[in-house]
Write a protein that holds these residues in place. Structure first.
Motif, PDB file in Angstrom:
ATOM      1  N   HIS A 141      -5.657  -4.912  -3.725  1.00  0.00           N
ATOM      2  CA  HIS A 141      -5.274  -6.321  -3.629  1.00  0.00           C
ATOM      3  C   HIS A 141      -3.796  -6.451  -3.282  1.00  0.00           C
ATOM      4  CE1 HIS A 141      -4.854 -10.585  -4.593  1.00  0.00           C
ATOM      5  NE2 HIS A 141      -3.900 -10.279  -5.457  1.00  0.00           N
ATOM      6  N   TYR A 142      -2.937  -5.695  -3.951  1.00  0.00           N
ATOM      7  CA  TYR A 142      -1.494  -5.855  -3.765  1.00  0.00           C
ATOM      8  C   TYR A 142      -0.918  -5.024  -2.627  1.00  0.00           C
ATOM      9  CZ  TYR A 142      -1.263  -8.706  -7.939  1.00  0.00           C
ATOM     10  OH  TYR A 142      -1.427  -9.723  -8.856  1.00  0.00           O
ATOM     11  N   TYR A 143      -1.611  -3.961  -2.248  1.00  0.00           N
ATOM     12  CA  TYR A 143      -1.115  -3.117  -1.152  1.00  0.00           C
ATOM     13  C   TYR A 143      -2.251  -3.007  -0.134  1.00  0.00           C
ATOM     14  CZ  TYR A 143       2.114  -1.838  -4.910  1.00  0.00           C
ATOM     15  OH  TYR A 143       3.011  -1.865  -5.971  1.00  0.00           O
ATOM     16  N   ARG A 144      -2.325  -3.968   0.767  1.00  0.00           N
ATOM     17  CA  ARG A 144      -3.449  -4.087   1.699  1.00  0.00           C
ATOM     18  C   ARG A 144      -3.504  -2.886   2.655  1.00  0.00           C
ATOM     19  NH1 ARG A 144      -5.031  -9.653   1.150  1.00  0.00           N
ATOM     20  NH2 ARG A 144      -4.549 -10.053  -1.041  1.00  0.00           N
ATOM     21  N   GLY A 145      -4.706  -2.341   2.806  1.00  0.00           N
ATOM     22  CA  GLY A 145      -4.917  -1.239   3.738  1.00  0.00           C
ATOM     23  C   GLY A 145      -4.590   0.136   3.185  1.00  0.00           C
ATOM     24  N   THR A 146      -4.302   0.234   1.884  1.00  0.00           N
ATOM     25  CA  THR A 146      -3.938   1.526   1.293  1.00  0.00           C
ATOM     26  C   THR A 146      -5.158   2.212   0.690  1.00  0.00           C
ATOM     27  OG1 THR A 146      -3.414   0.542  -0.866  1.00  0.00           O
ATOM     28  CG2 THR A 146      -1.617   0.738   0.759  1.00  0.00           C
ATOM     29  N   THR A 147      -4.993   3.499   0.406  1.00  0.00           N
ATOM     30  CA  THR A 147      -6.008   4.287  -0.277  1.00  0.00           C
ATOM     31  C   THR A 147      -5.339   5.055  -1.406  1.00  0.00           C
ATOM     32  OG1 THR A 147      -5.693   6.147   1.238  1.00  0.00           O
ATOM     33  CG2 THR A 147      -7.433   4.549   1.786  1.00  0.00           C
ATOM     34  N   VAL A 148      -6.166   5.588  -2.298  1.00  0.00           N
ATOM     35  CA  VAL A 148      -5.680   6.401  -3.417  1.00  0.00           C
ATOM     36  C   VAL A 148      -6.221   7.801  -3.266  1.00  0.00           C
ATOM     37  CG1 VAL A 148      -5.802   6.753  -5.914  1.00  0.00           C
ATOM     38  CG2 VAL A 148      -5.460   4.446  -4.989  1.00  0.00           C
ATOM     39  N   SER A 149      -5.341   8.802  -3.296  1.00  0.00           N
ATOM     40  CA  SER A 149      -5.782  10.193  -3.202  1.00  0.00           C
ATOM     41  C   SER A 149      -4.711  11.111  -3.742  1.00  0.00           C
ATOM     42  CB  SER A 149      -6.126  10.573  -1.755  1.00  0.00           C
ATOM     43  OG  SER A 149      -4.947  10.574  -0.963  1.00  0.00           O
ATOM     44  N   ILE A 150      -5.095  12.340  -3.999  1.00  0.00           N
ATOM     45  CA  ILE A 150      -4.152  13.361  -4.453  1.00  0.00           C
ATOM     46  C   ILE A 150      -3.351  13.886  -3.255  1.00  0.00           C
ATOM     47  CG2 ILE A 150      -3.962  15.661  -5.490  1.00  0.00           C
ATOM     48  CD1 ILE A 150      -6.370  14.944  -7.215  1.00  0.00           C
TER      49      ILE A 150
END
Length: 404
Positions: free
Chosen positions: A395-404
């Motif tokens: 929601h706050y960082y549009r277009g991002t992903t989470v990964s190591i």
């Protein structure tokens, strides 16, 4: 990896109280007790899990309205460096221990778990970002006889990675009571980073966006960062065409909450003193405002006659402000410089409109902080409503992903 955190700077000596056994670089042991150092030293704990050191009179909230001194306790190594300006106290601490402290210092350790997980991830990303992008996020600006344009980056700490105060991220060691949830949030996200197109993000955050987040360029250099753009902080919100109209109203948003029970779970004790964060008001006489400008900027404008916003960001935050007095005028920018100039500490934000009422300048404002990236109070409400940390971050960082 370890993180080096600057705790205190500019003192003639450092007094520390050790709990547990420490040794210096030569192997000399230091038993529990109080010590006063006037020369460089590094003390390593014999048992990092149980040994700690305490410092009296650590200043927190430097320059802000909640500034005060506290006794704080830290784990990890104690390091003292001697510089021309005085002694610098540094704490060397493992990364994940640092992140655990940050999320318990920036917010309350009793926060909803998903907010703690989101904050752990952005605090880790924010710390790591400059290591891979040393050419960006510096201070800058220009100065002439009538205009001050300044922004503040992260290169002001040559002796350590980050400071322990709001200039970087709040880090108060183990002073705050950690909840099992804080440790669990760090374990659950260990090694995870926020990424955009595979690169670690500059994950900025502030306390309350005021209903609309702000773009990066309003507060810092003129650069468009896709994941730090402006949008409405609500599930189905549309912004007004006029920033002034938006600021004068109180539209619904995630961060517009008066849920006292939630705020007491989310905000640290000193932040709970500030409850008018969504919409606020301050007033100055022309003479009071002139005195502020004189003391903060060294400009003798005479009694102030007009305060005019020349440029605003999408959230209504001003980044060029013209102040006209009887003798002269000055133009101020960017966002933080305006907040510093118009308060003995800092205005809550630069998103404000100005009214002249009975000869006084009345500033009506929105939000608390620069408003870029994650809105801490808005994220707390999202977590309280059952959103996951991934949903909060996307929601706050549009277009991002989470990964190591």
């Amino acid at each position: 990896m370890n993180v080096s955190v600057g705790l205190i700077e500019g003192q003639s000596a450092a007094e520390v109280e050790l709990t547990g056994a420490f040794t210096d670089a030569s192997g000399k042991p230091y038993r529990p007790g109080r010590y006063r150092f006037t020369s460089e030293v590094t003390l390593a704990p014999s048992d990092p899990a149980s040994c700690a050191f305490a410092l009296d009179d650590v200043t927190i909230g430097i320059g802000f309205h909640w500034e005060r001194m506290e006794r704080q306790v830290f784990r990890g190594a104690f390091r003292l460096m001697k510089r021309a300006a005085g002694m610098t106290v540094i704490n060397d601490v493992p990364l994940e221990d640092y992140v655990t402290s940050v999320i318990s210092s920036e917010m309350s350790a009793s926060c909803p778990l998903e907010l703690l997980k989101a904050h752990a991830l952005i605090s880790r990303s924010w710390l790591w970002f400059p290591k891979a992008n040393s050419s960006r996020s510096g201070s800058g600006g220009r100065l002439d006889s009538h205009e001050i344009l300044r922004w503040y980056g992260r290169e002001a700490h040559p002796d350590f990675d980050v400071c322990a105060d709001d200039h970087c991220q709040r880090y108060q060691g183990v002073t705050k009571a950690f909840s099992p949830a804080a440790a669990a949030a760090v374990r659950a996200t260990a090694g995870e980073f926020l990424r955009y197109n595979g690169a670690i993000c500059d994950a900025r955050f502030s306390k309350c966006c005021g209903g609309i987040t702000e773009r990066y360029a309003t507060a810092w250099e003129d650069e468009a960062i896709p994941y730090l753009e402006s949008f409405c902080d609500g599930p189905a919100q549309s912004r007004s065409n006029s920033p002034e109209t938006w600021i004068r109203s109180s539209p619904p948003a995630y961060c517009y909450t008066d849920d006292s029970a939630l705020l007491s779970r989310v905000l640290p004790g000193f932040d709970q003193e500030t409850r008018d964060f969504y919409r606020w008001r301050v007033a100055y006489s022309p003479e009071e405002l002139a005195d502020l400008i004189g003391s903060r900027l060294g400009a003798d404008l005479g009694p102030i006659r007009d305060v005019q916003a020349l440029a605003r960001g999408p959230s209504g935050r001003i980044y060029r402000l013209k102040i006209t007095g009887e003798r002269d005028y000055i133009i101020i920018g960017k966002e933080l410089e305006i907040r510093r100039a118009l308060s003995r500490t800092h205005l809550y934000s630069s998103a404000f409109v100005v009214d002249n009422e009975s000869g006084r300048f009345v500033l009506r404002g929105a939000g608390w902080g620069h408003g870029v990236g994650l809105c801490q109070i808005g994220a707390a409400v999202m977590a309280n409503e059952g959103k996951t940390y991934i949903e909060i971050l996307q929601h706050y960082y549009r277009g991002t992903t989470v990964s190591i």
